[in-house]
Every structure is written in structure tokens, then in C-alpha cells.
Scaffold this motif. Sequence first.
Motif, mmCIF file in Angstrom:
data_model
loop_
_atom_site.group_PDB
_atom_site.id
_atom_site.type_symbol
_atom_site.label_atom_id
_atom_site.label_comp_id
_atom_site.label_asym_id
_atom_site.label_seq_id
_atom_site.Cartn_x
_atom_site.Cartn_y
_atom_site.Cartn_z
ATOM 1 N N UNK A 64 -8.312 4.126 11.634
ATOM 2 C CA UNK A 64 -7.487 3.747 10.500
ATOM 3 C C UNK A 64 -6.825 2.402 10.790
ATOM 4 N N UNK A 65 -6.981 1.467 9.871
ATOM 5 C CA UNK A 65 -6.471 0.114 10.066
ATOM 6 C C UNK A 65 -5.120 -0.012 9.360
ATOM 7 N N UNK A 66 -4.191 -0.632 10.025
ATOM 8 C CA UNK A 66 -2.851 -0.803 9.479
ATOM 9 C C UNK A 66 -2.591 -2.267 9.155
ATOM 10 N N UNK A 67 -1.855 -2.487 8.074
ATOM 11 C CA UNK A 67 -1.328 -3.806 7.756
ATOM 12 C C UNK A 67 0.188 -3.655 7.722
ATOM 13 N N UNK A 68 0.875 -4.422 8.533
ATOM 14 C CA UNK A 68 2.316 -4.258 8.662
ATOM 15 C C UNK A 68 3.053 -5.488 8.158
ATOM 16 N N UNK A 69 3.933 -5.280 7.196
ATOM 17 C CA UNK A 69 4.816 -6.345 6.733
ATOM 18 C C UNK A 69 6.254 -5.879 6.978
ATOM 19 N N UNK A 70 7.208 -6.772 6.816
ATOM 20 C CA UNK A 70 8.604 -6.417 7.074
ATOM 21 C C UNK A 70 9.082 -5.297 6.162
ATOM 22 N N UNK A 71 8.525 -5.247 4.972
ATOM 23 C CA UNK A 71 9.015 -4.307 3.964
ATOM 24 C C UNK A 71 8.310 -2.946 4.028
ATOM 25 N N UNK A 72 7.000 -2.956 4.426
ATOM 26 C CA UNK A 72 6.275 -1.692 4.446
ATOM 27 C C UNK A 72 5.043 -1.778 5.335
ATOM 28 N N UNK A 73 4.471 -0.604 5.623
ATOM 29 C CA UNK A 73 3.240 -0.519 6.395
ATOM 30 C C UNK A 73 2.174 0.117 5.510
ATOM 31 N N UNK A 74 1.010 -0.521 5.438
ATOM 32 C CA UNK A 74 -0.072 -0.037 4.594
ATOM 33 C C UNK A 74 -1.177 0.501 5.489
ATOM 34 N N UNK A 75 -1.622 1.712 5.179
ATOM 35 C CA UNK A 75 -2.711 2.346 5.935
ATOM 36 C C UNK A 75 -3.965 2.424 5.068
ATOM 37 N N UNK A 76 -5.113 2.204 5.700
ATOM 38 C CA UNK A 76 -6.376 2.358 4.969
ATOM 39 C C UNK A 76 -6.617 3.831 4.691
ATOM 40 N N UNK A 77 -7.315 4.092 3.573
ATOM 41 C CA UNK A 77 -7.504 5.477 3.142
ATOM 42 C C UNK A 77 -8.962 5.913 3.135
ATOM 43 N N UNK A 78 -9.878 5.016 3.485
ATOM 44 C CA UNK A 78 -11.285 5.405 3.615
ATOM 45 C C UNK A 78 -12.013 4.370 4.468
#
Length: 327
Positions: free
Chosen positions: A100-114
Motif C-alpha cells: 500500500x502506497x502512502x502520500x503524506x501531506x501536512x493536512x492528511x495522509x492518503x492511502x491507495x485502495x487497489x
Amino acid sequence: MSSLNTIQFNLFPEDNERLQNLSGWQHEHLEQVELGLGVEINGRGFQVSVTGLAERVVQAEQVIRLLYDETAHQTLTPEQVHLVLHELGFDQPQPFVEQQVLVTTRRKMIKTRNANQASYLNAIKTYDVNFGIGPAGTGKTYLAVACAVEALESERVRRIILTRPAVEAGEKLGFLPGDLSQKVDPYLRPLFDALFDMLGFEAVERLIEKNVIEIAPLAFMRGRTLNEAFIILDEAQNTTTEQMKMFLTRIGFNSTAVITGDITQCDLPKHQISGLRHVIEVLEGVEGIGFTFYQARDVVRHAMVQKIVKAYDAYDRHQNSSKENRH
């Protein structure tokens, strides 16, 4: 790099009843093969065209030919199509080798879903030029904006440039009320929404004032060289071939470009070729470019969106088949 390939082949003997048997009700059998192998199947009479990754299109031809042979002896059912895919070993889901790949910004963390989302983010981290192609709701634009914000906050780029072609769906820009900014804003609203989610309204407004974030119609890119920037071209199916070439040649040093679009949702006049569809063929085999192709099953919005996308695909195939039969 994952490259899109298209093969064509003919089915023999030519028998309309067998062809209908192969296709199934509302093309459900061919759609089953599409979903199982991640390809796009189109037919013109007994000539079949399959588009997808190189290995998958070869597998799809094998499955279609075998199913057509079966139509000489029996009426196909979805269960029999599944059995053929299973016997050939093509019904197993592709291994999700990416973590699972994460993208992290100061406001939130986004996780891949597929798997496709993970592949998409890995490609963006690897290549300077990337294409995310597929239906609405797969996260193409949102994930690209997340990567752009992450790159800006980590100081890998100095600015973010978001652009899309201002192609009208029924209304001409000149007849819309307001100044140029007000005319263009509706076309760029999805990009604004993603930025507000990542950074917050006030931060976005401040960065736009400082020209750190630039949001503009594609026509405004002409004549520029974009260095140290993360550039996103959204709705790229509405570019002409000339506009796509112009955009790709704007990319400068230390820049990343992500081009997103859905080739089934083109708003260009019927006689114009979509720059996105054209560029897939032009750049096939070019090293250093990433392609991620999404399918209906990758839709991550409300479950009903996935069903709607699949229903429209089935309807379009049925309409095209009906037109061909009339001719």
C-alpha cells in the motif's frame, strides 16, 4: 513502463448466431473477459479488436477464439465463460505485489485502495511523465494532486501547475457571464476541490496569490518552459493532438508531469482525434514514461458509480454492434 497494445483478428467461420452467442446478452460474455483480463474488446462484425497490456491482449485472443469454438456446440453462459478463464488460468486476480502506497501531506495522509492506484503512485515517483487513463471515480486526479502537494511541501518542486482544456459541453466560453477567471473556474473546479482538501482554503488562496500554485486553461501553456514544477493536465481526452504535443514539450528540468483522462468521455467534435488516445500510440515504447490504465472495477467512489460505468460501457457496445449489423 506499461504500454498499451492493440491486436486485431477475425473469427471463422462467419455465423451471426454464433457471434451473438459469443457476445451474450448485452455483451455480458465479452465484458466478463474484459474484466477478467483488464482489456478493452471491440468488434466490427467478425473482426475483433483487443486493447490492453501486451500479455493480456494475447490471452484475450486465446480466450475469445476458444469461446467462439464452443459456440458451435452449445449456448454460452457466464458460468461457462468463467470456466474457460479458470481452465486457462486467467481468472486468478493479478498479484498485488505493490505494498500500500502512502502520500503524506501536512493536512492528511492518503492511502491507495487497489493495485492500480499503488502502481500509479509508484510510477509518478519513478517517471518524469505519467499517464493515468480510465473512468471517473478511480482517483486519477485526486492522487495526482496529492503527489503534487507532497512534492511542494518536501521542496522537490517550487510550484504546482494545474491545467485542463476548456472544452465546452453545450455552451461557448464567450457566452458565459463574468470575466475570464469566472468563465474558466467551472472547468477547473475539480482541481480546486482536491487542493482545498489537501491544503485548506486559506493556504490555497495564499499560494495562488504568490503564484506558487497556478491554475490555468491549457491554452495558457503555449510558449512556456516549465522548470521545477509539478504539472497536472486533467481531462486530457479533450485535448487535440496539437495541444497534447504542445503540452508535453513544455516540460522543463526537474519537473514532473501527470496527464489524466478518460478516452470514453471525449467532448471534442466527432471529426477531431483525441490527443490522449493519439499519444498512447505515439509514445508506445518510449522509455521513461509511465502509463496506468484503470478499469471500471477500480472505481473507488460509491459502489453505484462502478455499476453505472459498467452499464454505460455495455450500452455503448450494444449500440455499436447494432449499427454494424444494420450496415
